[in-house]
Design a protein around this motif. Sequence first.
Motif, PDB file in Angstrom:
ATOM      1  N   VAL A   1       4.110   0.649  -8.017  1.00 16.75           N
ATOM      2  CA  VAL A   1       5.057   1.755  -8.147  1.00 16.75           C
ATOM      3  C   VAL A   1       5.781   1.989  -6.822  1.00 16.75           C
ATOM      4  N   ILE A   2       5.063   1.900  -5.708  1.00 18.93           N
ATOM      5  CA  ILE A   2       5.696   2.047  -4.400  1.00 18.93           C
ATOM      6  C   ILE A   2       6.710   0.926  -4.174  1.00 18.93           C
ATOM      7  N   CYS A   3       6.382  -0.283  -4.571  1.00 20.78           N
ATOM      8  CA  CYS A   3       7.337  -1.399  -4.447  1.00 20.78           C
ATOM      9  C   CYS A   3       8.576  -1.148  -5.298  1.00 20.78           C
TER      10      CYS A   3
ATOM     11  N   GLY B   1      -6.181   1.362 -10.278  1.00 18.02           N
ATOM     12  CA  GLY B   1      -5.312   2.482  -9.950  1.00 18.02           C
ATOM     13  C   GLY B   1      -4.560   2.271  -8.654  1.00 18.02           C
ATOM     14  N   VAL B   2      -5.221   1.691  -7.661  1.00 19.95           N
ATOM     15  CA  VAL B   2      -4.564   1.424  -6.378  1.00 19.95           C
ATOM     16  C   VAL B   2      -3.518   0.327  -6.537  1.00 19.95           C
ATOM     17  N   LYS B   3      -3.818  -0.676  -7.335  1.00 24.86           N
ATOM     18  CA  LYS B   3      -2.841  -1.745  -7.573  1.00 24.86           C
ATOM     19  C   LYS B   3      -1.601  -1.206  -8.281  1.00 24.86           C
ATOM     20  N   VAL B   4      -1.794  -0.324  -9.252  1.00 25.87           N
ATOM     21  CA  VAL B   4      -0.657   0.283  -9.945  1.00 25.87           C
ATOM     22  C   VAL B   4       0.168   1.115  -8.972  1.00 25.87           C
ATOM     23  N   LEU B   5      -0.508   1.848  -8.094  1.00 20.39           N
ATOM     24  CA  LEU B   5       0.192   2.650  -7.094  1.00 20.39           C
ATOM     25  C   LEU B   5       1.010   1.775  -6.152  1.00 20.39           C
ATOM     26  N   VAL B   6       0.478   0.627  -5.757  1.00 21.34           N
ATOM     27  CA  VAL B   6       1.207  -0.294  -4.880  1.00 21.34           C
ATOM     28  C   VAL B   6       2.442  -0.845  -5.588  1.00 21.34           C
TER      29      VAL B   6
END
Length: 65
Positions: free
Chosen positions: A13-15, A6-11
Amino acid sequence: MNLSLGVKVLVVVICALFSVIVAMVAAWLSHTPGTPAGQAVLYGGGAFAGCLLLCLAVLSALKVL
């Protein structure tokens, strides 16, 4: 780093959102009055792709992804 999915997906998406902002600014700067907007859109698309690739490459090199 040992981050959850989930944190990797969030990173990622932020990129992507950061790349969209860079693309919009690049398209806005490249557009001149009286010319078709298609060229500015293509310029912004190239800026988006380049920025996203650069962000993901840096995060991969830092072992975040």
